[in-house]
Design a protein around this motif. Structure first.
Motif, PDB file in Angstrom:
ATOM      1  N   ALA A 129      27.510   5.543   0.513  1.00 51.22           N
ATOM      2  CA  ALA A 129      28.518   6.167  -0.352  1.00 51.22           C
ATOM      3  C   ALA A 129      29.838   6.333   0.389  1.00 51.22           C
ATOM      4  CB  ALA A 129      28.016   7.517  -0.855  1.00 51.22           C
ATOM      5  N   ALA A 130      29.773   6.766   1.652  1.00 52.91           N
ATOM      6  CA  ALA A 130      30.986   6.983   2.438  1.00 52.91           C
ATOM      7  C   ALA A 130      31.705   5.677   2.736  1.00 52.91           C
ATOM      8  CB  ALA A 130      30.637   7.696   3.747  1.00 52.91           C
ATOM      9  N   THR A 131      30.953   4.627   3.059  1.00 49.86           N
ATOM     10  CA  THR A 131      31.595   3.353   3.373  1.00 49.86           C
ATOM     11  C   THR A 131      32.166   2.679   2.126  1.00 49.86           C
ATOM     12  OG1 THR A 131      29.431   2.258   3.282  1.00 49.86           O
ATOM     13  CG2 THR A 131      30.220   2.930   5.442  1.00 49.86           C
ATOM     14  N   THR A 132      31.501   2.859   0.995  1.00 44.01           N
ATOM     15  CA  THR A 132      32.047   2.316  -0.254  1.00 44.01           C
ATOM     16  C   THR A 132      33.330   3.038  -0.627  1.00 44.01           C
ATOM     17  OG1 THR A 132      29.787   1.840  -1.005  1.00 44.01           O
ATOM     18  CG2 THR A 132      31.524   1.739  -2.662  1.00 44.01           C
ATOM     19  N   PRO A 175      29.633  -3.637   5.497  1.00 44.76           N
ATOM     20  CA  PRO A 175      29.951  -4.727   4.567  1.00 44.76           C
ATOM     21  C   PRO A 175      29.312  -4.544   3.202  1.00 44.76           C
ATOM     22  CG  PRO A 175      28.502  -5.501   6.311  1.00 44.76           C
ATOM     23  CD  PRO A 175      29.004  -4.153   6.729  1.00 44.76           C
ATOM     24  N   LEU A 176      28.180  -3.831   3.146  1.00 43.02           N
ATOM     25  CA  LEU A 176      27.602  -3.531   1.832  1.00 43.02           C
ATOM     26  C   LEU A 176      28.560  -2.648   1.045  1.00 43.02           C
ATOM     27  CD1 LEU A 176      25.310  -3.552  -0.229  1.00 43.02           C
ATOM     28  CD2 LEU A 176      24.275  -1.623   1.004  1.00 43.02           C
ATOM     29  N   GLY A 177      29.128  -1.633   1.725  1.00 41.43           N
ATOM     30  CA  GLY A 177      30.117  -0.788   1.063  1.00 41.43           C
ATOM     31  C   GLY A 177      31.370  -1.549   0.673  1.00 41.43           C
ATOM     32  N   ALA A 178      31.781  -2.479   1.548  1.00 42.43           N
ATOM     33  CA  ALA A 178      32.983  -3.268   1.259  1.00 42.43           C
ATOM     34  C   ALA A 178      32.787  -4.163   0.040  1.00 42.43           C
ATOM     35  CB  ALA A 178      33.349  -4.117   2.482  1.00 42.43           C
ATOM     36  N   THR A 179      31.653  -4.869  -0.022  1.00 39.53           N
ATOM     37  CA  THR A 179      31.401  -5.756  -1.155  1.00 39.53           C
ATOM     38  C   THR A 179      31.165  -4.960  -2.442  1.00 39.53           C
ATOM     39  OG1 THR A 179      29.072  -5.863  -0.491  1.00 39.53           O
ATOM     40  CG2 THR A 179      30.486  -7.666   0.210  1.00 39.53           C
ATOM     41  N   ALA A 180      30.450  -3.836  -2.327  1.00 40.86           N
ATOM     42  CA  ALA A 180      30.214  -2.996  -3.511  1.00 40.86           C
ATOM     43  C   ALA A 180      31.522  -2.404  -4.019  1.00 40.86           C
ATOM     44  CB  ALA A 180      29.216  -1.888  -3.174  1.00 40.86           C
ATOM     45  N   GLY A 181      32.357  -1.920  -3.083  1.00 40.61           N
ATOM     46  CA  GLY A 181      33.647  -1.355  -3.484  1.00 40.61           C
ATOM     47  C   GLY A 181      34.526  -2.380  -4.176  1.00 40.61           C
ATOM     48  N   ASP A 182      34.571  -3.595  -3.620  1.00 33.54           N
ATOM     49  CA  ASP A 182      35.362  -4.659  -4.247  1.00 33.54           C
ATOM     50  C   ASP A 182      34.787  -5.040  -5.609  1.00 33.54           C
ATOM     51  OD1 ASP A 182      37.182  -4.811  -2.194  1.00 33.54           O
ATOM     52  OD2 ASP A 182      36.177  -6.446  -1.151  1.00 33.54           O
ATOM     53  N   PHE A 183      33.458  -5.047  -5.710  1.00 33.93           N
ATOM     54  CA  PHE A 183      32.822  -5.399  -6.984  1.00 33.93           C
ATOM     55  C   PHE A 183      33.225  -4.412  -8.086  1.00 33.93           C
ATOM     56  CE2 PHE A 183      29.025  -4.981  -9.832  1.00 33.93           C
ATOM     57  CZ  PHE A 183      29.152  -6.209 -10.467  1.00 33.93           C
ATOM     58  N   PHE A 184      33.302  -3.133  -7.744  1.00 34.53           N
ATOM     59  CA  PHE A 184      33.683  -2.113  -8.723  1.00 34.53           C
ATOM     60  C   PHE A 184      35.169  -2.179  -9.079  1.00 34.53           C
ATOM     61  CE2 PHE A 184      29.956   0.388  -6.956  1.00 34.53           C
ATOM     62  CZ  PHE A 184      29.157   0.159  -8.066  1.00 34.53           C
ATOM     63  N   GLY A 218      35.764 -11.686 -10.388  1.00 33.04           N
ATOM     64  CA  GLY A 218      34.344 -11.433 -10.204  1.00 33.04           C
ATOM     65  C   GLY A 218      33.961  -9.973 -10.082  1.00 33.04           C
ATOM     66  N   GLY A 219      34.914  -9.058 -10.278  1.00 33.38           N
ATOM     67  CA  GLY A 219      34.633  -7.635 -10.198  1.00 33.38           C
ATOM     68  C   GLY A 219      34.456  -7.008 -11.569  1.00 33.38           C
ATOM     69  N   SER A 267      35.523 -15.490   1.070  1.00 35.39           N
ATOM     70  CA  SER A 267      35.542 -16.820   1.690  1.00 35.39           C
ATOM     71  C   SER A 267      34.214 -17.563   1.678  1.00 35.39           C
ATOM     72  CB  SER A 267      36.024 -16.699   3.146  1.00 35.39           C
ATOM     73  OG  SER A 267      37.276 -16.050   3.215  1.00 35.39           O
ATOM     74  N   SER A 268      33.122 -16.854   1.506  1.00 36.51           N
ATOM     75  CA  SER A 268      31.813 -17.509   1.622  1.00 36.51           C
ATOM     76  C   SER A 268      31.366 -18.197   0.336  1.00 36.51           C
ATOM     77  CB  SER A 268      30.754 -16.479   2.019  1.00 36.51           C
ATOM     78  OG  SER A 268      30.526 -15.570   0.955  1.00 36.51           O
ATOM     79  N   GLY A 269      31.989 -17.828  -0.783  1.00 36.98           N
ATOM     80  CA  GLY A 269      31.574 -18.382  -2.065  1.00 36.98           C
ATOM     81  C   GLY A 269      30.510 -17.553  -2.757  1.00 36.98           C
ATOM     82  N   LEU A 270      30.010 -16.505  -2.090  1.00 34.25           N
ATOM     83  CA  LEU A 270      28.975 -15.660  -2.692  1.00 34.25           C
ATOM     84  C   LEU A 270      29.547 -14.701  -3.733  1.00 34.25           C
ATOM     85  CD1 LEU A 270      26.850 -14.740   0.464  1.00 34.25           C
ATOM     86  CD2 LEU A 270      26.213 -16.291  -1.393  1.00 34.25           C
ATOM     87  N   GLY A 271      30.822 -14.331  -3.565  1.00 29.96           N
ATOM     88  CA  GLY A 271      31.406 -13.350  -4.466  1.00 29.96           C
ATOM     89  C   GLY A 271      30.987 -11.941  -4.077  1.00 29.96           C
ATOM     90  N   PHE A 272      31.537 -10.946  -4.814  1.00 28.66           N
ATOM     91  CA  PHE A 272      31.269  -9.547  -4.486  1.00 28.66           C
ATOM     92  C   PHE A 272      29.791  -9.205  -4.670  1.00 28.66           C
ATOM     93  CE2 PHE A 272      35.648  -9.489  -6.454  1.00 28.66           C
ATOM     94  CZ  PHE A 272      36.304  -9.577  -5.236  1.00 28.66           C
TER      95      PHE A 272
END
Length: 271
Positions: free
Chosen positions: A17-20, A214-223, A230-231, A171-176
């Motif tokens: 939660a804090a990292t997101t 990075p889980l928080g970073a990808t989750a935050g970007d997804f939201f 892709g968010g 950059s990886s193509g995986l998306g958020f």
């Protein structure tokens, strides 16, 4: 005296939660408010230093102090990573925006180089830490010098985690969502590894600590990022407010539990 928390499921929930929140709040300052990566980094790093001084000066574990420092390292780590890796090109700026804030727009070294630099710094901190013969185990860190090394590693690991998360998302193509799923799978594997006796739990802890960023970073970007990218397009304001409420509630609950724990220890002694 021990000033760091016990490692439980609640600990990892609060860490994510804090990292997101650190990701969405960092983007809020640098991009939504258009302060830019440089100005946001300077400001958020200063806030981190203030919260760290409070934590270091405390005499025992305070959940509010501890998790506030975790949050400020995540926020500063977000903008520090962005400043290192990004530049003023249209790829990293919102449509119609030509610049962000005052000062340098970014060093533009790129995610792979930025991650390599940060990984080298993190390894250096651990080598220095090992040379001091102080324990790496969070449950055994009880000295001022040990805690200072711990927080240095946390700041670098959160910055490294941001670079890793942004690389997976952009950059990886995986998306958020794909990046978040991948990291969740790796974290699940680490959880299983805790049952393997020959794998040190201290190593698993630090790997998991780095990867939750990075889980928080990808989750935050997804939201927060637009649907076209892709968010979910919820924006940094709304997402950050929800996460503040969630993390604040968890911090208050943790503080209440810690107060109850101390009271249960003191009361029998008083009798």
């Amino acid at each position: 005296m021990k000033k760091l928390p016990e490692i439980t499921l609640a600990f990892w929930i609060m860490k994510i939660a804090a990292t997101t929140l650190g990701e969405t709040a960092g983007d809020l300052f640098s991009q939504t408010l258009r302060l830019g990566y440089f100005l946001s980094t300077v400001s958020l790093f200063a806030i981190f230093v203030v919260t760290l001084v409070v934590q270091l000066q405390s005499k025992r574990y305070h959940p509010i102090f501890y998790w506030t420092v975790i949050l400020t390292t995540s926020m500063a780590g977000t903008t520090m990573s962005d400043f290192m890796n990004r530049d003023a090109s249209a790829r990293y700026l919102a449509k119609g925006t030509s610049a962000l804030g005052w000062g340098p727009q970014g060093l533009g070294v790129g995610y792979p180089v930025g991650a390599a630099i940060l990984l080298s710094l993190l390894v250096t901190v651990f080598l220095i830490w090992r040379a001091t013969r102080l324990p790496f185990d969070i449950n055994r860190i009880s000295t001022y010098r040990g805690e200072a090394l711990f927080w240095t590693a946390i700041l670098i690991s959160n910055t490294l985690g941001t670079s890793m998360g942004d690389f997976l998302s952009d950059s990886s193509g995986l998306g958020f969502l794909g990046g978040a799923v991948l990291i969740t799978g790796v974290l699940a594997a680490l959880a299983i590894a805790t049952r393997v006796r020959w794998v040190p739990n201290v190593l698993i802890f630090w790997l998991a600590f780095v990867l939750t960023r990075p889980l928080g970073a990808t989750a935050g970007d997804f939201f927060t990022k637009p649907v076209a990218k892709g968010g979910l397009g919820l924006g940094t304001y709304g997402t950050s407010l929800v996460l503040v409420a969630v993390l604040g509630s968890l911090m208050i609950s943790s503080a209440a539990r810690e107060k109850g724990r101390r009271a249960s220890v003191v009361t029998p002694a008083a009798r």
